[in-house]
Write a protein that holds these residues in place. Structure first.
Motif, PDB file in Angstrom:
ATOM      1  N   LYS A 146      46.344 -17.973  15.214  1.00 13.80           N
ATOM      2  CA  LYS A 146      47.022 -18.135  13.923  1.00 13.80           C
ATOM      3  C   LYS A 146      47.241 -19.614  13.602  1.00 13.80           C
ATOM      4  CE  LYS A 146      49.431 -13.678  13.975  1.00 13.80           C
ATOM      5  NZ  LYS A 146      50.745 -12.980  14.094  1.00 13.80           N
ATOM      6  N   THR A 188      45.922 -16.808  22.920  1.00 16.48           N
ATOM      7  CA  THR A 188      46.826 -15.827  22.327  1.00 16.48           C
ATOM      8  C   THR A 188      46.623 -15.693  20.821  1.00 16.48           C
ATOM      9  OG1 THR A 188      48.549 -17.470  21.879  1.00 16.48           O
ATOM     10  CG2 THR A 188      48.550 -16.416  24.067  1.00 16.48           C
ATOM     11  N   ASP A 189      47.168 -14.604  20.278  1.00 14.84           N
ATOM     12  CA  ASP A 189      47.123 -14.403  18.830  1.00 14.84           C
ATOM     13  C   ASP A 189      47.831 -15.542  18.101  1.00 14.84           C
ATOM     14  OD1 ASP A 189      45.730 -12.059  19.126  1.00 14.84           O
ATOM     15  OD2 ASP A 189      47.489 -10.753  18.945  1.00 14.84           O
ATOM     16  N   ALA A 224      39.768 -14.796  23.481  1.00 17.18           N
ATOM     17  CA  ALA A 224      40.874 -13.866  23.709  1.00 17.18           C
ATOM     18  C   ALA A 224      40.833 -13.337  25.135  1.00 17.18           C
ATOM     19  CB  ALA A 224      40.812 -12.727  22.699  1.00 17.18           C
TER      20      ALA A 224
END
Length: 339
Positions: A303, A298-299, A293
């Motif tokens: 995911k 990125t998130d 991170a």
């Protein structure tokens, strides 16, 4: 999962002083470690549902060891381990479907549903089994290294065993043979602190297990087994030493298992707070997630990784439940009959 690393931008860990890995390799290592974690969690669920019988020893918490070691290996290198073996199989390229189906005793498993958790092998992937006899794999792993040397290859054998097995006599016999003949074997002690239910502090007079090979002149390192980068650095050194014909090398990986010795172990010999503290402060996957991170992952990317891993594990579980059970005729196959 094993292999060499491509050359691209590095992902330097903010709080690690060792060598870095390329960002793409670090991200793939994170995915691989997450796959091992989710696979083992699913195996635990299936065991709780009664779909996996016999013994089931989970690797949850120790993922950095096998993934970090795998990054230093090349095709042709061989590994052998104990009964806590599912992660080792997956790291060597064995399929989640085949491993999970063997756990559920189905014909689609690597031993056609007849071996279960402790008896899976793949010569194609150079995985020579998990072994239920404590310490037995160390002698067998020494034999794999002997075969490599006899054939004149530069391939390396890696024998994994726990701190409990490190007290076995056959371990020291193996050390002696490997040192005497300069066999290309990396011995890896996965010290997760508790051999079954007994703390290593109570079971071993030797407090530094990395020095167990010293009487035979075997070089060694004590390694933070919760740190992927520390494992990779030590693995590179050990594998290079063996590949160059210098004989065996011993690594003590200080790691931690979150679950009991096996699924039937309530783990009452340690406080729950100890496990929670390790999860909170030392988890190898969450540490790597934080590093990535900070390096700009990125998130959404996380995911996608989670989704991909979840799909693979769910597919393996579905296959393991729908693959047919072995035919009765399989009772008579793969059986050695003398006379």
């Amino acid at each position: 999962m094993s292999g060499t690393q491509p050359q691209d931008a590095a992902a330097p860990p903010s709080d690690h002083n060792g060598p870095t890995l390329p960002l793409s390799v670090t991200q793939k290592a994170f995915r691989d470690m997450l796959l091992l974690r989710r696979f083992e969690e699913k195996a635990g669920q299936l065991y709780g549902m009664g779909l996996i019988g016999g013994f089931c020893h989970l690797y949850i918490g120790q993922e950095a060891v096998i993934v970090g070691m795998g990054l230093a290996m090349k095709p042709g290198d061989k590994i052998i381990t104990s009964y806590r073996d599912h992660a080792h199989m997956l790291t060597m390229g064995m399929t989640p479907r085949g491993v999970m189906a063997e756990l559920t005793g189905r014909s689609g498993g690597y031993s056609h549903g007849k071996g279960g958790s402790m008896h899976m092998f793949s010569r194609e992937k150079n995985f020579y089994g998990g072994h239920g006899i404590v310490g037995a794999q160390v002698a067998l792993g020494t034999g794999l290294a002997f075969a490599n040397k006899y054939r004149g290859t530069d391939e390396v054998g890696v024998a994994y065993f726990g701190e409990g097995a490190s007290q076995q006599g056959q371990v020291y016999e193996s050390f002696n043979l490997a040192a005497l003949h300069k066999l290309p074997c990396v011995y890896v002690i996965e010290n997760n602190r508790y051999g079954m239910g007994t703390s290593i502090d109570r079971a071993s007079a030797a407090k530094d297990l990395s020095k167990l090979g010293a009487p035979w002149g075997i070089p060694s390192r004590k390694v933070d087994g919760m740190d992927l980068f520390a494992v990779h650095e030590a693995a590179q050194e050990a594998v290079a030493h063996c590949r160059a014909g210098n004989g065996p090398y011993l690594l003590e990986m200080e790691t931690y298992r979150y679950r009991g010795h096996s699924m039937s172990d309530p783990a009452k010999y340690r406080d729950r707070s100890e496990v929670e503290e390790m999860r909170r402060t030392r988890d190898p996957i969450e540490t790597l997630r934080g590093l990535l991170a900070r390096e700009g992952v990125t998130d959404e990317a996380f995911k996608e990784i989670e989704k991909d891993v979840k799909n693979i594990v769910n597919d393996a579980a579905e296959f393991a439940q729908t693959s047919p059970e072995p035919d009765a005729s399989e009772l008579w196959t793969d059986v050695l009959v003398e006379g």
